[in-house]
Design a protein around this motif. Sequence first.
Motif, PDB file in Angstrom:
ATOM      1  N   ILE A   5       0.867  -1.187   0.000  1.00 48.34           N
ATOM      2  CA  ILE A   5       0.000   0.000   0.000  1.00 48.34           C
ATOM      3  C   ILE A   5       0.895   1.226   0.000  1.00 48.34           C
ATOM      4  O   ILE A   5       1.785   1.350   0.846  1.00 48.34           O
ATOM      5  CB  ILE A   5      -0.926  -0.012   1.236  1.00 48.34           C
ATOM      6  CG1 ILE A   5      -1.888  -1.198   1.143  1.00 48.34           C
ATOM      7  CG2 ILE A   5      -1.679   1.305   1.372  1.00 48.34           C
ATOM      8  CD1 ILE A   5      -2.815  -1.341   2.344  1.00 48.34           C
ATOM      9  N   CYS A   8      -3.181   6.423   0.794  1.00 49.75           N
ATOM     10  CA  CYS A   8      -4.521   6.095   1.244  1.00 49.75           C
ATOM     11  C   CYS A   8      -5.433   7.317   1.186  1.00 49.75           C
ATOM     12  O   CYS A   8      -4.981   8.455   1.120  1.00 49.75           O
ATOM     13  CB  CYS A   8      -4.514   5.492   2.638  1.00 49.75           C
ATOM     14  SG  CYS A   8      -3.632   6.434   3.856  1.00 49.75           S
ATOM     15  N   VAL A  24      -2.337   0.883  -4.385  1.00 49.14           N
ATOM     16  CA  VAL A  24      -1.352  -0.181  -4.255  1.00 49.14           C
ATOM     17  C   VAL A  24      -0.403  -0.164  -5.449  1.00 49.14           C
ATOM     18  O   VAL A  24      -0.757   0.309  -6.534  1.00 49.14           O
ATOM     19  CB  VAL A  24      -2.025  -1.572  -4.148  1.00 49.14           C
ATOM     20  CG1 VAL A  24      -2.920  -1.639  -2.921  1.00 49.14           C
ATOM     21  CG2 VAL A  24      -2.824  -1.888  -5.406  1.00 49.14           C
TER      22      VAL A  24
END
Length: 97
Positions: A5, A8, A24
Amino acid sequence: MSTRIVCCEQTGCTTSGHITAVGVGSDPAAANSRMTVSEVYRAMDRGERFYTEDQFGNRAAVHKYNCPCGRGSLRSAPDCTRWNNLDSLRICSWRAA
Ligand SMILES: [Zn+2]
């Protein structure tokens, strides 16, 4: 199968931030694809692992987190460092791209 990841998306529902989607990919500067939290949950249910990695190569596992607001979110493992904590990742820039 492990997926990194790199960024976000959050809402401000709690003081720590509620993650609603992640980017990702292998390049921390540019995510390959966007996954919502439910997509990440489904991948986790299939046995896929998610992690973050800091500039020193330290990885931290990412787990499901039941946010007090009632919607599922994600959280770094307790052994994460201040650099590979999910909360310290950059905010995804899909809209700016
Ligand atoms: Zn929440």
